[in-house]
Design a protein around this motif. Structure first.
Motif, PDB file in Angstrom:
ATOM      1  N   PRO A  33      32.717  40.775  -8.776  1.00  0.00           N
ATOM      2  CA  PRO A  33      34.038  41.427  -8.578  1.00  0.00           C
ATOM      3  C   PRO A  33      33.793  42.822  -7.583  1.00  0.00           C
ATOM      4  O   PRO A  33      34.366  42.992  -6.848  1.00  0.00           O
ATOM      5  CB  PRO A  33      34.330  42.024 -10.073  1.00  0.00           C
ATOM      6  N   LEU A  34      32.485  43.511  -7.679  1.00  0.00           N
ATOM      7  CA  LEU A  34      32.031  44.783  -6.825  1.00  0.00           C
ATOM      8  C   LEU A  34      32.227  44.301  -5.319  1.00  0.00           C
ATOM      9  O   LEU A  34      32.859  44.836  -4.406  1.00  0.00           O
ATOM     10  CB  LEU A  34      30.973  45.174  -7.322  1.00  0.00           C
ATOM     11  N   ALA A  35      31.570  43.077  -4.965  1.00  0.00           N
ATOM     12  CA  ALA A  35      31.347  42.262  -3.833  1.00  0.00           C
ATOM     13  C   ALA A  35      32.623  42.070  -3.084  1.00  0.00           C
ATOM     14  O   ALA A  35      33.111  42.433  -2.039  1.00  0.00           O
ATOM     15  CB  ALA A  35      30.525  41.164  -3.653  1.00  0.00           C
ATOM     16  N   PHE A  36      33.803  41.499  -4.220  1.00  0.00           N
ATOM     17  CA  PHE A  36      35.078  41.289  -3.690  1.00  0.00           C
ATOM     18  C   PHE A  36      35.722  42.553  -3.337  1.00  0.00           C
ATOM     19  O   PHE A  36      36.670  42.316  -2.249  1.00  0.00           O
ATOM     20  CB  PHE A  36      35.756  40.444  -4.950  1.00  0.00           C
ATOM     21  N   GLY A  37      35.542  43.426  -4.379  1.00  0.00           N
ATOM     22  CA  GLY A  37      36.567  44.657  -3.952  1.00  0.00           C
ATOM     23  C   GLY A  37      36.019  45.384  -2.839  1.00  0.00           C
ATOM     24  O   GLY A  37      36.660  45.974  -2.142  1.00  0.00           O
ATOM     25  N   ILE A  38      34.821  45.476  -2.828  1.00  0.00           N
ATOM     26  CA  ILE A  38      33.985  46.476  -1.863  1.00  0.00           C
ATOM     27  C   ILE A  38      34.522  45.844  -0.544  1.00  0.00           C
ATOM     28  O   ILE A  38      34.481  46.435   0.463  1.00  0.00           O
ATOM     29  CB  ILE A  38      32.529  46.669  -1.798  1.00  0.00           C
ATOM     30  N   GLY A  39      34.399  44.367  -0.463  1.00  0.00           N
ATOM     31  CA  GLY A  39      34.661  43.810   1.005  1.00  0.00           C
ATOM     32  C   GLY A  39      36.277  43.454   1.101  1.00  0.00           C
ATOM     33  O   GLY A  39      36.498  42.700   2.056  1.00  0.00           O
ATOM     34  N   TYR A  66      34.222  37.896   6.208  1.00  0.00           N
ATOM     35  CA  TYR A  66      34.833  39.613   6.085  1.00  0.00           C
ATOM     36  C   TYR A  66      34.173  40.117   4.967  1.00  0.00           C
ATOM     37  O   TYR A  66      33.833  41.347   4.879  1.00  0.00           O
ATOM     38  CB  TYR A  66      36.364  39.621   6.275  1.00  0.00           C
ATOM     39  N   ILE A  67      34.290  39.410   3.760  1.00  0.00           N
ATOM     40  CA  ILE A  67      33.960  40.051   2.477  1.00  0.00           C
ATOM     41  C   ILE A  67      32.214  40.387   2.742  1.00  0.00           C
ATOM     42  O   ILE A  67      31.778  41.520   2.199  1.00  0.00           O
ATOM     43  CB  ILE A  67      34.043  38.952   1.279  1.00  0.00           C
ATOM     44  N   PHE A  68      31.494  39.381   3.134  1.00  0.00           N
ATOM     45  CA  PHE A  68      29.909  39.802   3.261  1.00  0.00           C
ATOM     46  C   PHE A  68      29.883  40.843   4.234  1.00  0.00           C
ATOM     47  O   PHE A  68      29.040  41.835   4.050  1.00  0.00           O
ATOM     48  CB  PHE A  68      29.357  38.594   3.681  1.00  0.00           C
ATOM     49  N   SER A  69      30.454  40.787   5.391  1.00  0.00           N
ATOM     50  CA  SER A  69      30.206  42.025   6.529  1.00  0.00           C
ATOM     51  C   SER A  69      30.740  43.005   5.832  1.00  0.00           C
ATOM     52  O   SER A  69      30.047  44.272   6.051  1.00  0.00           O
ATOM     53  CB  SER A  69      31.060  41.584   7.718  1.00  0.00           C
TER      54      SER A  69
END
Length: 337
Positions: A33-39, A66-69
């Motif tokens: 969830p943090l990766a999804f939201g931060i991304g 885009y999420i990763f970057s």
């Protein structure tokens, strides 16, 4: 050759890959969830002029990568991201990284993934997985939407890395560039940046094709599909919407649940901002998307065939747009400093 990597199942491919690649550096703090939201992964776009599988291009997520970057950029983590002109150079570079003990993310097409159930195999090139080692001609694969790690032969991996069509991956590979330590303060500031970016994407992109305006616009278009396209083609268009919503990377409803979980976790980094309360609205939106999917399924399977059924489907999306707009406007009003 096998890198130090632990397979963890996730709800969505790219946020799962991002979390898994950053898991060690963050001490397990960068959850999915943090990766999804931060991304800033939550999105909606409807572009009728672009066709995917003979249906309109409807996206419930940002473009692949885009999420990763965005997550790495917000956390000040340098990355390597490469595409290739030849399969040979792509495999050479992959093996070089694996020999260094580096697990890497890859964008692939799902149609030729042998471990995917046949009903999920169609031409969609925005899937993501991790390659974390090799044994002779077999590559060790961590696909986060699968329960267990698996393997792909050299030709099988090459085939999906160089799948043709829309969003062709061209052998794309990506990974964090250096060994870093991710602090709580970095996560806190990244959470803020991710929310601000997602607010902009859903409220402020000009035009009518994207964000909450795009959801409402699509709802109004659906009401006209039966007259404009005929019952059969209109049903196929709705099938496309549901496919992109529920079968590709968890889609509309699932993404709203992940974003709700993100806001709940973000509340620990920004207490007193009301993020947990806003989270409940995204859970509501997820429930509404799932209800709309049932209505759409009834139409394209031929159980619902009247104009009133299309009107009801369109009204579902218009109502969803209203709910999501209210939630993002609340996020926009937050005073972070």
């Amino acid at each position: 050759m096998k890198t130090e990597f632990e397979h963890r199942q996730a709800a969505h491919c790219e946020s799962g890959v991002t979390s898994n690649l950053l898991w060690k550096a963050s001490g397990g703090k960068i959850t999915e969830p943090l990766a999804f939201g931060i991304g800033a992964g939550l999105f909606f776009a409807h572009i009728p002029l672009i066709k995917i599988n003979n249906g309109p291009a409807i996206a419930f997520r940002t473009l692949p990568g885009y999420i990763f970057s965005r997550t790495c950029k917000s956390l000040n983590i340098p990355i390597v991201k490469k595409r290739f002109f030849s399969t040979e150079s792509a495999e050479t570079f992959l093996r070089q990284q694996l020999d260094k003990g580096i697990a890497v993310g890859c964008q692939v097409g799902v149609y030729y993934l042998p471990y995917f159930p046949k009903e999920y195999r169609f031409h969609f090139n925005g899937h993501n997985l991790v390659v974390y080692g090799y044994e002779e001609d077999k590559y060790l694969i961590s696909d986060p939407i699968m329960q267990d790690a698996t393997t792909l032969g050299s030709y099988e991996l090459q085939r999906v890395r160089f799948a043709k069509g829309a969003l062709a991956p061209n052998g794309q590979i990506y990974f964090p560039k250096t060994n870093v330590t991710i602090t709580d303060e970095q996560i806190k500031q990244a959470v803020k940046a991710g929310i601000k970016k997602n607010v902009y994407n859903m409220l402020s992109i000009p035009g009518y094709f994207a964000g909450v305006a795009g959801i409402a616009h699509t709802g109004n278009k659906i009401k006209k599909w039966m007259d404009k396209l005929g019952l059969k083609k209109a049903g196929l268009y709705l099938a496309q919407l549901v496919r992109m919503q529920e079968e590709i990377g968890t889609g509309g409803g699932g993404f709203r649940y992940i974003y709700a979980a993100f806001l709940q976790e973000a509340d620990a980094y920004w207490p007193g901002k009301g993020l947990s309360e806003i989270s409940a609205t995204f859970t509501q939106a997820g429930d509404m998307w799932r209800t709309a999917a049932v209505q759409a399924a009834g139409i394209f399977k031929g159980r619902l065939t009247t104009q009133q059924d299309f009107d009801k489907m369109g009204d579902y999306l218009i109502a969803i747009a209203s709910v999501e707009k209210q939630a993002f406007e609340k996020l926009k009003k937050i005073k972070w400093d």
